[in-house]
Design an enzyme around this catalytic site. Structure first.
Site, short mmCIF file in Angstrom:
data_model
loop_
_atom_site.label_atom_id
_atom_site.label_comp_id
_atom_site.label_asym_id
_atom_site.label_seq_id
_atom_site.Cartn_x
_atom_site.Cartn_y
_atom_site.Cartn_z
N LYS A 283 -35.73 13.93 -27.91
CA LYS A 283 -35.59 14.75 -29.10
C LYS A 283 -35.42 13.78 -30.38
CE LYS A 283 -31.38 15.58 -30.71
NZ LYS A 283 -30.92 15.22 -32.03
N ASN A 284 -34.83 12.60 -30.44
CA ASN A 284 -34.73 11.73 -31.68
C ASN A 284 -36.03 11.06 -31.87
OD1 ASN A 284 -32.28 12.57 -31.98
ND2 ASN A 284 -31.15 10.93 -31.42
N ARG B 80 -29.78 16.42 -38.99
CA ARG B 80 -29.77 14.87 -39.61
C ARG B 80 -30.96 14.37 -39.86
NH1 ARG B 80 -26.56 11.89 -41.96
NH2 ARG B 80 -26.92 9.64 -41.73
N CYS C 207 -24.37 16.39 -37.16
CA CYS C 207 -23.20 16.55 -36.46
C CYS C 207 -21.94 15.64 -37.31
CB CYS C 207 -23.10 15.71 -35.24
SG CYS C 207 -23.94 16.74 -34.11
N ARG D 71 -21.46 8.84 -42.27
CA ARG D 71 -22.94 8.63 -42.11
C ARG D 71 -23.46 8.72 -43.51
NH1 ARG D 71 -24.69 13.00 -37.44
NH2 ARG D 71 -26.01 10.87 -36.98
N PRO D 72 -23.78 7.59 -44.31
CA PRO D 72 -24.20 7.41 -45.38
C PRO D 72 -25.88 6.85 -44.96
CG PRO D 72 -22.98 5.14 -44.81
CD PRO D 72 -22.54 6.43 -43.91
N ILE D 73 -26.72 7.31 -46.07
CA ILE D 73 -27.94 6.81 -46.12
C ILE D 73 -28.21 5.74 -46.87
CG2 ILE D 73 -28.64 9.03 -45.07
CD1 ILE D 73 -30.22 9.42 -47.92
N ASP D 74 -27.37 5.02 -47.41
CA ASP D 74 -27.77 3.72 -48.27
C ASP D 74 -28.88 2.67 -47.83
OD1 ASP D 74 -25.51 3.28 -46.51
OD2 ASP D 74 -25.59 1.18 -47.36
N GLN D 75 -28.79 2.68 -46.56
CA GLN D 75 -29.82 1.57 -45.95
C GLN D 75 -31.32 2.20 -46.05
OE1 GLN D 75 -28.75 -1.55 -45.26
NE2 GLN D 75 -27.20 -0.83 -46.06
N ASP E 130 -24.45 7.90 -28.35
CA ASP E 130 -24.43 9.26 -27.80
C ASP E 130 -24.18 9.68 -26.24
OD1 ASP E 130 -25.52 10.03 -30.49
OD2 ASP E 130 -27.66 10.28 -29.95
N ILE F 261 -19.91 2.72 -33.45
CA ILE F 261 -20.88 3.16 -34.28
C ILE F 261 -20.33 4.04 -35.43
CG2 ILE F 261 -23.14 3.82 -34.48
CD1 ILE F 261 -23.28 1.43 -32.75
N ARG G 1 -28.90 22.45 -29.84
CA ARG G 1 -29.87 21.74 -30.81
C ARG G 1 -30.44 20.62 -30.11
NH1 ARG G 1 -29.62 22.58 -36.09
NH2 ARG G 1 -28.93 24.60 -36.67
C1 UD1 Z 1 -29.57 8.42 -34.92
C2 UD1 Z 1 -29.27 9.38 -34.02
C3 UD1 Z 1 -28.03 9.71 -33.38
C4 UD1 Z 1 -27.55 8.43 -32.88
C5 UD1 Z 1 -27.38 7.36 -33.77
C6 UD1 Z 1 -27.00 5.86 -33.29
C7 UD1 Z 1 -31.05 10.92 -34.76
C8 UD1 Z 1 -31.48 12.26 -35.47
N1 UD1 Z 1 -29.74 10.68 -34.57
O1 UD1 Z 1 -28.31 8.75 -35.92
O2 UD1 Z 1 -28.11 10.49 -32.39
O3 UD1 Z 1 -26.06 8.71 -32.48
O4 UD1 Z 1 -28.76 7.22 -34.18
O5 UD1 Z 1 -27.83 5.78 -32.12
O6 UD1 Z 1 -32.11 10.22 -34.52
N2 UD1 Z 1 -25.40 3.80 -41.60
C9 UD1 Z 1 -24.96 3.07 -42.88
N3 UD1 Z 1 -25.97 3.43 -43.64
C10 UD1 Z 1 -27.31 3.80 -43.55
C11 UD1 Z 1 -27.56 4.42 -42.29
C12 UD1 Z 1 -26.59 4.30 -41.30
O7 UD1 Z 1 -23.91 2.52 -43.01
O8 UD1 Z 1 -28.02 4.15 -44.39
C13 UD1 Z 1 -24.25 3.45 -40.50
C14 UD1 Z 1 -23.88 4.79 -39.88
O9 UD1 Z 1 -22.89 5.18 -40.67
C15 UD1 Z 1 -23.43 4.27 -38.43
C16 UD1 Z 1 -24.41 3.27 -37.91
O10 UD1 Z 1 -25.06 2.90 -39.36
O11 UD1 Z 1 -22.10 3.87 -38.58
C17 UD1 Z 1 -25.50 3.66 -37.35
O12 UD1 Z 1 -26.30 4.94 -37.81
P1 UD1 Z 1 -27.71 5.25 -37.42
O13 UD1 Z 1 -28.32 4.38 -36.66
O14 UD1 Z 1 -28.27 5.29 -38.83
O15 UD1 Z 1 -27.79 6.70 -36.81
P2 UD1 Z 1 -28.67 7.87 -37.43
O16 UD1 Z 1 -29.81 7.44 -37.63
O17 UD1 Z 1 -27.64 8.81 -38.49
#
Ligand code: UD1
Length: 434
Positions: free
Chosen positions: A22-23, A93, A117, A122-126, A311, A333, A404
């Protein structure tokens, strides 16, 4: 709302065919719109997250031809909008991948902030840091909960990720494949689906090197072409069935898997007494958990790949709760991933969670079915596993979360002997996932 009624205590026997990841599929669907030529995607999992993303790209004008549940042809030539704001897309997501793909294709995007979920902040700053390094202006508008992005001259650059984020790594690849010059992503995530998305983009003519290591180099190309691509098997679906057999006991062969992707899970299960055998053909694993024998205990810490996947954290907890001795499961994580433990306790599990970070598990000999509720996707899988291993009947509400991410989960479990049926209670489902 949908629910499962599970009569536990039946061991599992037979074969299960694992679906596409899925991912990976989510990143690949977004990537497919980068070319104006048709893209055929096979081994697509037929789960609701995928269908939401396909509807979203249809909503901005892409042609989406679903040949069968596991095969789709996408054509991005007809895309006529860069605005993705529907209420439904906010629930998944992976809506964020449309930011990267639209930046690459159109130099502009307006995309609703991703939901998913509720397993942490879960920020997207990166993701945004990466886009900005490529010259993109990104604004987060809190009023309409949207990200506005535009760029006139998308150019490659060096990006060091503060955390090895799966989503940010894929998103930066999506935006950078059509940028001018070279992009280097350091501290990139290494999960199998990163490699799959990179392989897919390369099959369209992209030049991505190093996916699967922590330095990815993307050499921008002028344009991408159509392709035919088959998605890798889902590591987490396979791991979930492995844990189901470990907890409920039995002898099950998983078909269409890549055993190497399962190593962190296999080695934990072997450590506690489960037999895991890889077939000579290299695409099957057999899981044997002897009836009447109790599994042992272990220490699990979630880590980025090749470590133990976050996961799979809830599912391994459901196995360890029935082991002899004390186990610990530490989540590194996400900060809110133990909400299912309260439900396991209602079944008789003896688990304490410290600081939302570490579950201290005192193994019990048995648990008993009761009425419980799913808090998120993978937790739902874990509660199903617990119910399969429990004595008596479990009523598991809100399995919509499970649907889902798992295709025909109850059907596949019935196919190996589980006593599980799905019931629809009402249809107010409106849930976020991963
Ligand atoms: C994806 C997967 C999710 C899985 C996760 C980790 C999808 C749709 N979802 O989620 O199932 O559990 O990878 O393998 O593919 N973080 C930041 N800033 C950012 C992005 C992430 O601080 O901009 C932090 C998150 O809060 C978390 C860690 O980095 O603590 C890992 O997150 P990330 O690998 O980005 O997970 P997702 O892409 O949200």
């Amino acid at each position: 709302m949908n629910r499962y009624i599970i009569n536990g205590g039946k061991s599992l026997h037979g074969d299960v065919v694992i679906g596409g990841a899925k991912n990976a599929a989510l990143g690949i669907i977004a990537g497919a719109i980068l070319t104006d030529e048709p893209v055929t995607i096979e081994n697509l999992p037929d789960v609701s997250d995928i269908n939401v993303l396909l509807d979203a790209i249809k909503g901005i004008g892409a042609t989406v031809d679903r040949i069968d549940p596991h095969k789709v042809v996408i054509c991005g030539k007809t895309i006529n909008s860069v605005v993705v704001k529907s209420e439904v897309i906010q629930k998944i997501r992976a809506s964020y991948y449309l930011l990267g793909a639209l930046i690459g294709k159109k130099g502009q995007a307006q995309v609703a902030m991703p939901g998913g979920c509720d397993i942490g902040s879960r920020p997207i700053d990166q993701h945004l840091k990466g886009f900005r390094a490529l010259g993109v202006n990104c604004d987060e508008n809190e009023k309409d909960n949207c990200i506005y992005a535009n760029v006139t001259n998308l150019r490659g650059n060096g990006i060091f990720l503060d955390v090895a984020s799966v989503g940010a790594t894929i998103n930066i690849m999506l935006a950078a494949v059509l940028a001018k010059g070279q992009t280097t992503v350091e501290n990139a995530a290494k999960e199998p689906h990163i490699v799959d998305v990179a392989n897919f983009l390369n099959s369209m003519g992209a030049r991505i090197k190093g996916a699967g290591t922590d330095v990815i180099r993307i050499y921008g190309v002028e344009s991408l072409r159509g392709t035919e691509y088959s998605i890798i098997p889902d590591q987490i679906e396979a791991g979930t069935f492995m844990c189901a057999v470990a907890a409920a006991k039995g002898d099950v062969t998983l078909k269409n898997v890549i055993p190497r992707h399962l190593e962190a899970i296999s080695s934990k299960l072997e450590e506690i007494g489960v037999r895991v055998e890889e077939s000579a053909s290299g695409d099957e694993v057999r899981i044997v958990a002897e009836e009447g024998t109790r599994l042992g205990s272990s220490t699990v810490r979630t880590r980025v790949y090749p470590g133990f996947p976050t996961d799979m954290q809830p599912q391994i907890t459901s196995v360890l709760m029935l082991g002899s001795g004390n186990s610990t499961v530490t989540e590194t994580i996400f900060e809110n991933r133990f909400r299912y433990v309260e439900e396991l306790r209602k079944m008789g599990a003896d688990i304490d969670v410290k600081d939302n970070k570490t579950a201290k598990i005192h193994g019990v000999e048995s648990v008993t079915g009761t009425h419980i509720e799913v808090p998120d996707l993978r937790a739902g899988a874990a509660l199903t596993i617990a119910a399969l291993a429990a004595g008596g009947q479990t009523v598991l509400d809100w399995i919509d979360y499970i649907e889902r991410g798992y295709e025909d989960f109850d059907g596949k479990l019935r196919g190996i002997g589980a006593d599980i049926v799905k019931e629809t209670v009402d249809d107010r489902s409106n849930l976020g996932t991963e």
